[in-house]
Design a protein around this motif. Structure first.
Motif, short mmCIF file in Angstrom:
data_model
loop_
_atom_site.label_atom_id
_atom_site.label_comp_id
_atom_site.label_asym_id
_atom_site.label_seq_id
_atom_site.Cartn_x
_atom_site.Cartn_y
_atom_site.Cartn_z
N ALA A 111 4.09 -8.72 -35.27
CA ALA A 111 5.48 -7.87 -35.61
C ALA A 111 5.35 -6.74 -36.35
O ALA A 111 4.92 -6.59 -37.52
CB ALA A 111 6.37 -8.67 -36.08
N VAL A 112 5.62 -5.54 -35.55
CA VAL A 112 5.65 -4.11 -36.35
C VAL A 112 7.15 -3.83 -36.76
O VAL A 112 7.94 -3.41 -35.90
CB VAL A 112 5.12 -3.09 -35.41
CG1 VAL A 112 4.81 -1.66 -36.14
CG2 VAL A 112 3.54 -3.65 -35.04
N ASN A 113 7.59 -3.82 -37.84
CA ASN A 113 8.69 -3.47 -38.41
C ASN A 113 8.71 -2.16 -38.74
O ASN A 113 8.31 -1.63 -39.72
CB ASN A 113 9.04 -4.31 -39.56
CG ASN A 113 10.63 -4.36 -40.20
OD1 ASN A 113 11.42 -4.14 -39.26
ND2 ASN A 113 10.74 -4.31 -41.30
N LEU A 114 9.62 -1.39 -38.01
CA LEU A 114 9.91 0.14 -38.07
C LEU A 114 11.40 0.21 -38.95
O LEU A 114 12.38 -0.24 -38.21
CB LEU A 114 10.04 0.91 -37.01
CG LEU A 114 8.86 0.66 -35.97
CD1 LEU A 114 9.14 1.38 -34.49
CD2 LEU A 114 7.53 0.79 -36.57
N LYS A 115 11.11 0.72 -40.17
CA LYS A 115 12.30 0.80 -41.09
C LYS A 115 13.26 1.80 -40.68
O LYS A 115 12.85 3.13 -40.58
CB LYS A 115 11.87 0.71 -42.47
CG LYS A 115 11.02 -0.13 -42.86
CD LYS A 115 10.55 -0.24 -44.33
CE LYS A 115 9.56 -1.42 -44.75
NZ LYS A 115 9.10 -1.27 -45.88
N GLY A 116 14.29 1.45 -40.52
CA GLY A 116 15.34 2.56 -39.77
C GLY A 116 15.55 4.05 -40.60
O GLY A 116 15.36 5.02 -39.85
N ALA A 117 15.51 3.82 -41.86
CA ALA A 117 15.68 5.08 -42.69
C ALA A 117 14.45 6.27 -42.31
O ALA A 117 14.64 7.31 -42.31
CB ALA A 117 15.79 4.97 -44.30
N ALA A 118 13.48 5.74 -41.90
CA ALA A 118 12.22 6.39 -41.99
C ALA A 118 12.14 7.05 -40.38
O ALA A 118 11.46 8.08 -40.21
CB ALA A 118 10.89 6.01 -42.25
N PHE A 119 12.85 6.16 -39.49
CA PHE A 119 12.51 6.64 -38.11
C PHE A 119 13.97 7.30 -37.30
O PHE A 119 13.73 7.95 -36.51
CB PHE A 119 12.27 5.43 -37.35
CG PHE A 119 10.86 4.86 -37.47
CD1 PHE A 119 9.87 5.30 -36.52
CD2 PHE A 119 10.33 4.37 -38.70
CE1 PHE A 119 8.74 4.94 -36.57
CE2 PHE A 119 9.06 4.02 -38.70
CZ PHE A 119 7.99 4.19 -37.64
#
Length: 235
Positions: A111-119
């Motif tokens: 699971a690769v969790n992409l944090k919303g604030a950075a993306f």
């Protein structure tokens, strides 16, 4: 008549023998040998290959000889090994980007969790410049391997009402789709990608406390895109 004096026979002092000590050493070595043989006889092929491959990579040497027969079916343990190696590779690539994403090994996927604030910017589904740089690093080890991706979009509980995104369902789906389009543009087969928007139905942490007050830190955690990387089924 006086008896003649006969000197007593000279008794040699016996020297201590070391045969018992040598025998004990031999028995200890034999015991160690049989314990080693018993251990090797129960070796787990998947774990052997996982450890040997990782050690070979770390030592920059050749791979250890494989004990899996050619054309043998891929076991669940072997899939876990491949995912474990993938997690290590991705961790090396992302380096110090822990504020932007995190990795977690699941039983059947990474699971690769992409944090919303950075993306993504608030209320938007367009990838930021930082997101493009990070995804470009992640795409390289995924494109040429036999993986399937499930890309999940998640939001917090704050409602959104705009012409483009009437609700968090549309926003979360659009963000997951943006990540999918980037990976496809970089060569990942579109037929092995699944996109889903889950809005605020699967939060990582409670969005509100017991009194109904918002918890901004938790809401930030819940705004994310998750890429589930799993071995593609054999055809």
């Amino acid at each position: 008549m006086q008896r003649p004096f006969i000197p007593a026979p000279h008794h040699r002092k016996k020297e201590p023998s070391n045969w018992a000590l040598s025998f004990a050493d031999m028995m200890t070595l034999l015991l160690c040998f049989f314990v080693l043989m018993l251990t090797v006889s129960k070796v787990d092929p998947a774990r052997y290959e996982a450890v040997s491959s990782i050690m070979a990579e770390a030592m920059k040497g050749k791979d250890a000889p494989s004990i899996r027969e050619k054309n043998a079916p891929v076991t669940p343990e072997a899939k876990k090994k491949n995912l474990f190696e993938l997690q290590l590779e991705l961790a090396k690539l992302i380096g110090n980007e822990t504020e932007a994403l995190s990795l977690k090994l699941r039983p059947d996927a990474v699971a690769v969790n992409l944090k919303g604030a950075a993306f993504f910017k608030s209320g938007d589904a367009t990838l930021t410049s930082r997101a493009v740089i990070i995804l470009d690093k992640l795409a390289k080890p995924l494109v040429n391997q036999n993986y399937r991706l499930t890309i999940e979009g998640h939001s917090d509980n704050l409602p959104i009402h705009s012409d483009k995104f009437p609700s968090n369902w549309e926003l979360s789906s659009a963000r997951a789709s943006s990540v999918a389009r980037f990976l496809i543009a970089n060569g990942f087969p579109p037929e092995r990608i699944k996109v889903t928007g889950l809005a605020d139905t699967r939060p990582l942490a409670p969005n509100t406390d017991n009194k109904g007050n918002s918890i901004p830190e938790n809401q930030a955690k819940n705004r994310r895109v998750v890429i589930l990387v799993a071995p593609a089924p054999r055809t």
